[in-house]
Every structure is written in structure tokens, then in C-alpha cells.
Write a protein that holds these residues in place. Sequence first.
Motif, mmCIF file in Angstrom:
data_model
loop_
_atom_site.group_PDB
_atom_site.id
_atom_site.type_symbol
_atom_site.label_atom_id
_atom_site.label_comp_id
_atom_site.label_asym_id
_atom_site.label_seq_id
_atom_site.Cartn_x
_atom_site.Cartn_y
_atom_site.Cartn_z
ATOM 1 N N ALA A 1 0.079 8.995 -8.400
ATOM 2 C CA ALA A 1 -1.229 9.545 -8.774
ATOM 3 C C ALA A 1 -2.389 9.051 -7.928
ATOM 4 N N GLY A 2 -2.167 8.039 -7.099
ATOM 5 C CA GLY A 2 -3.279 7.528 -6.310
ATOM 6 C C GLY A 2 -2.947 6.218 -5.637
ATOM 7 N N ASP A 3 -3.892 5.709 -4.872
ATOM 8 C CA ASP A 3 -3.684 4.498 -4.085
ATOM 9 C C ASP A 3 -3.433 3.283 -4.969
ATOM 10 N N VAL A 4 -2.359 2.567 -4.670
ATOM 11 C CA VAL A 4 -2.046 1.287 -5.309
ATOM 12 C C VAL A 4 -1.601 0.336 -4.206
ATOM 13 N N ALA A 5 -2.219 -0.817 -4.127
ATOM 14 C CA ALA A 5 -1.898 -1.767 -3.064
ATOM 15 C C ALA A 5 -0.597 -2.504 -3.342
ATOM 16 N N SER A 6 -0.399 -2.932 -4.585
ATOM 17 C CA SER A 6 0.802 -3.704 -4.896
ATOM 18 C C SER A 6 1.062 -3.714 -6.392
ATOM 19 N N LEU A 7 2.259 -4.144 -6.729
ATOM 20 C CA LEU A 7 2.715 -4.272 -8.114
ATOM 21 C C LEU A 7 3.146 -5.713 -8.340
ATOM 22 N N ILE A 8 2.661 -6.312 -9.431
ATOM 23 C CA ILE A 8 3.090 -7.666 -9.809
ATOM 24 C C ILE A 8 3.969 -7.566 -11.045
ATOM 25 N N ALA B 1 -5.342 7.660 -11.324
ATOM 26 C CA ALA B 1 -6.222 8.630 -10.664
ATOM 27 C C ALA B 1 -7.683 8.355 -11.002
ATOM 28 N N GLU B 2 -7.944 8.043 -12.263
ATOM 29 C CA GLU B 2 -9.321 7.767 -12.683
ATOM 30 C C GLU B 2 -9.843 6.486 -12.051
ATOM 31 N N ALA B 3 -8.998 5.447 -12.020
ATOM 32 C CA ALA B 3 -9.415 4.181 -11.413
ATOM 33 C C ALA B 3 -9.794 4.377 -9.954
ATOM 34 N N ASN B 4 -8.996 5.124 -9.220
ATOM 35 C CA ASN B 4 -9.292 5.368 -7.819
ATOM 36 C C ASN B 4 -10.549 6.209 -7.637
ATOM 37 N N ALA B 5 -10.763 7.164 -8.515
ATOM 38 C CA ALA B 5 -11.977 7.978 -8.437
ATOM 39 C C ALA B 5 -13.220 7.120 -8.650
ATOM 40 N N MET C 1 0.840 -1.183 0.000
ATOM 41 C CA MET C 1 0.000 0.000 0.000
ATOM 42 C C MET C 1 0.879 1.238 0.000
ATOM 43 N N ASN C 2 0.318 2.357 -0.432
ATOM 44 C CA ASN C 2 1.085 3.595 -0.389
ATOM 45 C C ASN C 2 0.353 4.695 0.346
ATOM 46 N N GLU C 3 -0.530 4.311 1.282
ATOM 47 C CA GLU C 3 -1.189 5.254 2.163
ATOM 48 C C GLU C 3 -1.187 4.680 3.566
ATOM 49 N N GLN C 4 -1.061 5.554 4.574
ATOM 50 C CA GLN C 4 -1.092 5.069 5.951
ATOM 51 C C GLN C 4 -2.458 4.475 6.289
ATOM 52 N N ARG D 1 -9.196 -2.348 -3.870
ATOM 53 C CA ARG D 1 -8.013 -1.533 -4.150
ATOM 54 C C ARG D 1 -7.329 -1.990 -5.432
ATOM 55 N N LEU D 2 -6.501 -1.107 -5.936
ATOM 56 C CA LEU D 2 -5.853 -1.318 -7.222
ATOM 57 C C LEU D 2 -4.537 -2.080 -7.076
ATOM 58 N N VAL D 3 -4.331 -3.052 -7.961
ATOM 59 C CA VAL D 3 -3.063 -3.749 -8.132
ATOM 60 C C VAL D 3 -2.610 -3.505 -9.567
#
Length: 217
Positions: free
Chosen positions: A35-42, A202-206, A1-4, A11-13
Motif C-alpha cells: 500500500a505504500g513506502d515502508v523502510a523496514s519491519l521490526i 497509505a494514509e501514513a504515507n500521504a 525500503m520498497n522503492e527504488q 519514512r515509515l517503519v
Amino acid sequence: MNEQSPPNRCRLVLIAPPDAEPEQFETELDAALAAGDVASLILPQYAMDEDRFQAFAERAVPTAQQRGVAVIIAGDSRVAGRVHADGIHIEAGRQELADAIVRLQGRMMVGTGGAKTRDDALDLGELRPDYLFFGRFGYDRDAEPHPRNLTLGRWWAEMIEVPCIVLGGTDVASVEAVAATGAEFVALSAAVFGGDAAKAVAEANAILDRTAPRFEE
């Protein structure tokens, strides 16, 4: 994650696309994660040999981790260790998954995928991986998610405690359909990389903020 305090919804991967050039991907990735919340990268290995895959991962892993995003290597476990990844994705079958869980779980995440039926999914889920992935890396070729992945994701999310990731489509708006299944995570690849990655994230999170069901605390 990239937010506390990560959002209490799907959430987005992000998944690295096939044939990504390391330098270009590193630039796109950093912009996307800012640009926005991303939980992880594969990072799938695809057709790369070990040396090329390791060189690719050596650039991508620190870029993501500096943004607070966990990185999962889908491929060579030796590469995962060398680049200090946060997890490994196994699709080589039940026995290899079981071995990886025994050896690695506790030190890093161990996830899996490749299930095409409920029975396949349950067989893998019995081993208690950290997540189950519904989809195939590099096969997000249509605007909408594959119907089978949506069906499996909905069934899994309703029945099983192990989190699931469902692959979205080439249209960023496809995250809404995945979130509606109750899946904990939606994965995007072609919808983000190769275009304006920051705008897509950003759009995905919105969309997820607006439409995704909230999970119980």
C-alpha cells in the motif's frame, strides 16, 4: 525500503504487534507493504520462546523481503541468522550491543533502543549502531506518541548523525508529530495491525508526503 527512489523525508517503519497470529499477520503485512513506502519491519520476540519466534519470523521475513523491505529481528540473534534477517535489534545493554556490532555489523544492521535519557542515548550512540530507537515495543497505547520519545527524537535528530526511529501512537496521524522532530523514521504498530493495514500505510504515507520536512540531499 520498497522503492527504488525512497522519499526524501521521514519514512515509515512497521513493528509487529504482541500476540500476532502468524498466518493473519502474514496476510496483513503483505497488504500493508503493497500500500505504500515502508523502510523496514521490526519483529520483536516479546514473550515467545525461541521455536515459536522462529516459526513466526520464517513466515514474516520472506513476505517483507519480497517487497524489498528490510527485516530486523529484536530478540534472539540465532533466529536472526536462521531466517536470514537483514538486521538485529539489541536492548540488553551496552556490552551486548558492542559485541553485536563487532560480530555482525557489516553483515547486517545492528540497531538499539531502551534509552530513557540523553545520557543513556549518548552512551549507546558512542558505539555507532545503525540506528537508535526511542520507544518501547508494545507500548504504543495512546493516540499520540509519548512526549519523552518526541523530545529525545528531536534532540537526537538535531545533534547526532546516527539515524533514529521514534515510536508513533495508535492514531496514524501521529506520524506528523514524529516527522516534525526531524527523525529519519517513524514506527507504527497498533495503528496499522489489527485493522485495515493497507489503508493505514497509505494514509501514513500521504500525511508524511504532505507534512514531513524534507531532508537535505
